[in-house]
Design a protein around this motif. Structure first.
Motif, mmCIF file in Angstrom:
data_model
loop_
_atom_site.group_PDB
_atom_site.id
_atom_site.type_symbol
_atom_site.label_atom_id
_atom_site.label_comp_id
_atom_site.label_asym_id
_atom_site.label_seq_id
_atom_site.Cartn_x
_atom_site.Cartn_y
_atom_site.Cartn_z
ATOM 1 N N GLY A 11 0.850 -1.187 0.000
ATOM 2 C CA GLY A 11 0.000 0.000 0.000
ATOM 3 C C GLY A 11 0.886 1.237 0.000
ATOM 4 N N PRO A 12 0.303 2.402 -0.341
ATOM 5 C CA PRO A 12 1.098 3.623 -0.496
ATOM 6 C C PRO A 12 1.771 4.127 0.782
ATOM 7 C CG PRO A 12 -1.259 4.061 -0.768
ATOM 8 C CD PRO A 12 -1.104 2.581 -0.695
ATOM 9 N N ARG A 13 1.343 3.641 1.946
ATOM 10 C CA ARG A 13 1.959 4.117 3.194
ATOM 11 C C ARG A 13 3.006 3.154 3.728
ATOM 12 N NH1 ARG A 13 -1.489 7.785 5.947
ATOM 13 N NH2 ARG A 13 -0.848 6.910 7.927
ATOM 14 N N ASP A 14 3.263 2.077 2.993
ATOM 15 C CA ASP A 14 4.150 1.028 3.506
ATOM 16 C C ASP A 14 5.636 1.384 3.453
ATOM 17 O OD1 ASP A 14 2.037 -0.624 4.054
ATOM 18 O OD2 ASP A 14 2.272 -1.879 2.276
ATOM 19 N N THR A 15 6.352 0.883 4.442
ATOM 20 C CA THR A 15 7.813 0.886 4.427
ATOM 21 C C THR A 15 8.254 -0.548 4.169
ATOM 22 O OG1 THR A 15 7.986 2.743 5.932
ATOM 23 C CG2 THR A 15 9.878 1.297 5.825
ATOM 24 N N VAL A 16 9.088 -0.701 3.125
ATOM 25 C CA VAL A 16 9.452 -2.038 2.656
ATOM 26 C C VAL A 16 10.960 -2.241 2.747
ATOM 27 C CG1 VAL A 16 9.332 -3.620 0.678
ATOM 28 C CG2 VAL A 16 7.538 -1.915 0.999
ATOM 29 N N LEU A 17 11.362 -3.428 3.187
ATOM 30 C CA LEU A 17 12.773 -3.817 3.110
ATOM 31 C C LEU A 17 12.921 -4.812 1.967
ATOM 32 C CD1 LEU A 17 15.719 -4.140 4.167
ATOM 33 C CD2 LEU A 17 14.848 -5.957 5.681
ATOM 34 N N GLU A 18 13.846 -4.512 1.048
ATOM 35 C CA GLU A 18 14.196 -5.498 0.029
ATOM 36 C C GLU A 18 15.598 -6.032 0.327
ATOM 37 O OE1 GLU A 18 14.934 -6.251 -4.740
ATOM 38 O OE2 GLU A 18 15.490 -4.342 -3.872
ATOM 39 N N VAL A 19 15.723 -7.341 0.415
ATOM 40 C CA VAL A 19 17.041 -7.955 0.584
ATOM 41 C C VAL A 19 17.483 -8.463 -0.783
ATOM 42 C CG1 VAL A 19 18.349 -9.808 1.683
ATOM 43 C CG2 VAL A 19 16.575 -8.592 2.976
ATOM 44 N N SER A 60 9.342 1.341 -5.499
ATOM 45 C CA SER A 60 9.383 2.741 -5.053
ATOM 46 C C SER A 60 8.194 3.545 -5.574
ATOM 47 C CB SER A 60 10.696 3.404 -5.475
ATOM 48 O OG SER A 60 10.625 3.780 -6.838
ATOM 49 N N LEU A 61 7.583 3.084 -6.675
ATOM 50 C CA LEU A 61 6.409 3.794 -7.203
ATOM 51 C C LEU A 61 5.130 3.417 -6.459
ATOM 52 C CD1 LEU A 61 6.922 3.656 -11.087
ATOM 53 C CD2 LEU A 61 7.684 5.381 -9.455
ATOM 54 N N LEU A 62 5.212 2.381 -5.629
ATOM 55 C CA LEU A 62 3.997 1.831 -5.019
ATOM 56 C C LEU A 62 3.910 2.032 -3.513
ATOM 57 C CD1 LEU A 62 4.084 -1.555 -6.981
ATOM 58 C CD2 LEU A 62 2.501 0.345 -7.377
ATOM 59 N N VAL A 63 5.023 2.414 -2.880
ATOM 60 C CA VAL A 63 5.060 2.486 -1.416
ATOM 61 C C VAL A 63 5.687 3.810 -0.949
ATOM 62 C CG1 VAL A 63 5.278 -0.032 -1.287
ATOM 63 C CG2 VAL A 63 7.337 1.377 -1.158
ATOM 64 N N ARG A 64 5.678 4.011 0.357
ATOM 65 C CA ARG A 64 6.229 5.268 0.881
ATOM 66 C C ARG A 64 7.755 5.256 0.868
ATOM 67 N NH1 ARG A 64 7.561 7.577 5.828
ATOM 68 N NH2 ARG A 64 7.233 5.603 6.904
ATOM 69 N N ARG A 65 8.349 4.149 1.355
ATOM 70 C CA ARG A 65 9.810 4.106 1.403
ATOM 71 C C ARG A 65 10.322 2.684 1.199
ATOM 72 N NH1 ARG A 65 11.759 7.856 5.188
ATOM 73 N NH2 ARG A 65 12.048 9.059 3.301
ATOM 74 N N VAL A 66 11.410 2.582 0.437
ATOM 75 C CA VAL A 66 12.048 1.278 0.210
ATOM 76 C C VAL A 66 13.465 1.330 0.781
ATOM 77 C CG1 VAL A 66 12.801 -0.416 -1.523
ATOM 78 C CG2 VAL A 66 10.789 1.013 -1.984
ATOM 79 N N TYR A 67 13.778 0.400 1.671
ATOM 80 C CA TYR A 67 15.165 0.168 2.075
ATOM 81 C C TYR A 67 15.629 -1.041 1.288
ATOM 82 C CZ TYR A 67 14.381 3.305 5.979
ATOM 83 O OH TYR A 67 14.095 4.404 6.722
ATOM 84 N N THR A 68 16.731 -0.906 0.553
ATOM 85 C CA THR A 68 17.217 -2.060 -0.202
ATOM 86 C C THR A 68 18.682 -2.293 0.129
ATOM 87 O OG1 THR A 68 17.422 -3.078 -2.395
ATOM 88 C CG2 THR A 68 17.637 -0.678 -2.323
#
Ligand code: SAH
Length: 223
Positions: free
Chosen positions: A86-94, A106-114
């Motif tokens: 969702g647009p407010r999500d913070t996501v971790l990509e490993v 990055s176009l779909l969520v609030r912040r991506v940590y990769t």
């Protein structure tokens, strides 16, 4: 003479390739309109270098630097869809790899940590994100099998390298109600994509489909 090994591609041919690209995604089961829209916007050709860039719009994994691979686009689509972001999500990509999956997210969520264990891949992906003005992606050279405790907990975690089992540290960095999608399996040939939901009382596991990913390796790479 130019060093660029790519033959000239006309704008018409490029548009045609991109159309076939989207068609392949749909026919492999990527049906979420938001995911398709994001994948239409992110040019995979920017994330594949050298001789293989010619094949960037084909639905196949391709080699990138450090002996790694950029995932097959339909698998990127299916994993992104399965993550139910969702647009407010913070996501971790490993497993940053080329940075393509992070750019789509990055176009779909609030912040991506990769994060990636190869510093060179992290550096190259970071340069691309900067050039594309993707200000909501935080790129870090780090061993993702330990997660990213400083930024935890996460709404969503996506792992793009295969572990034998879901790493405990990643499970513990998932919010209650959060979702993690990852390939698991012991060998190079038998792996399953699974979705893990964290409930108040424990974890719910669901097997999605067979996949093939490079292994999740503990510790930083030497390059
Ligand atoms: N998501 C990428 C593809 C990833 S390939 C893309 O869109 O292009 C898998 C990546 O996982 C590789 O780059 C590899 O270096 C990385 N990787 C493997 N083990 C890791 C670990 N323990 N921590 C962080 N990255 C890891």
């Amino acid at each position: 003479m130019s060093d660029d090994p790519r033959p000239e591609i006309s704008p018409e041919e490029l548009a045609e390739r991109k159309m076939r690209f989207l068609f392949a995604l749909r026919s492999k089961g990527v049906t979420d309109a938001r995911v398709l829209n994001a994948m239409e916007k992110i040019d995979r050709g920017l994330f594949v270098r050298g001789i293989f860039s010619e094949r960037a719009y084909e639905d196949m994994p391709l080699p990138i630097a450090c002996g790694q691979t950029i995932s097959q686009p339909s698998v990127v689509g299916l994993m992104t869809q399965a993550l139910q972001v969702g647009p407010r999500d913070t996501v971790l990509e490993v497993g940053t790899g080329s940075g393509y999956q992070a750019a789509v997210l990055s176009l779909l969520v609030r912040r991506v940590y990769t994060v990636d264990r190869h510093r060179r891949l992290v550096r190259e992906a970071e340069e691309l994100f900067r050039a594309l003005n993707m200000a909501n992606i935080v790129t870090l050279a780090s061993d993702g099998s330990r997660g990213l405790p400083e930024q935890a907990p996460f709404d969503r975690i996506l792992v793009t390298a295969a572990a034998e089992d879901p790493p405990g540290s990643l499970l513990s960095q998932l919010k209650i109600g959060g979702i993690m999608v990852l390939p698991v399996g012991q060998s190079d040939t038998v792996q399953s994509l699974i979705r893990v939901k964290r409930l108040e009382t424990g974890f719910d596991y669901e097997e999605l489909r067979p996949v093939r990913f490079v292994p999740l390796v503990e510790g930083m790479a030497s390059d």
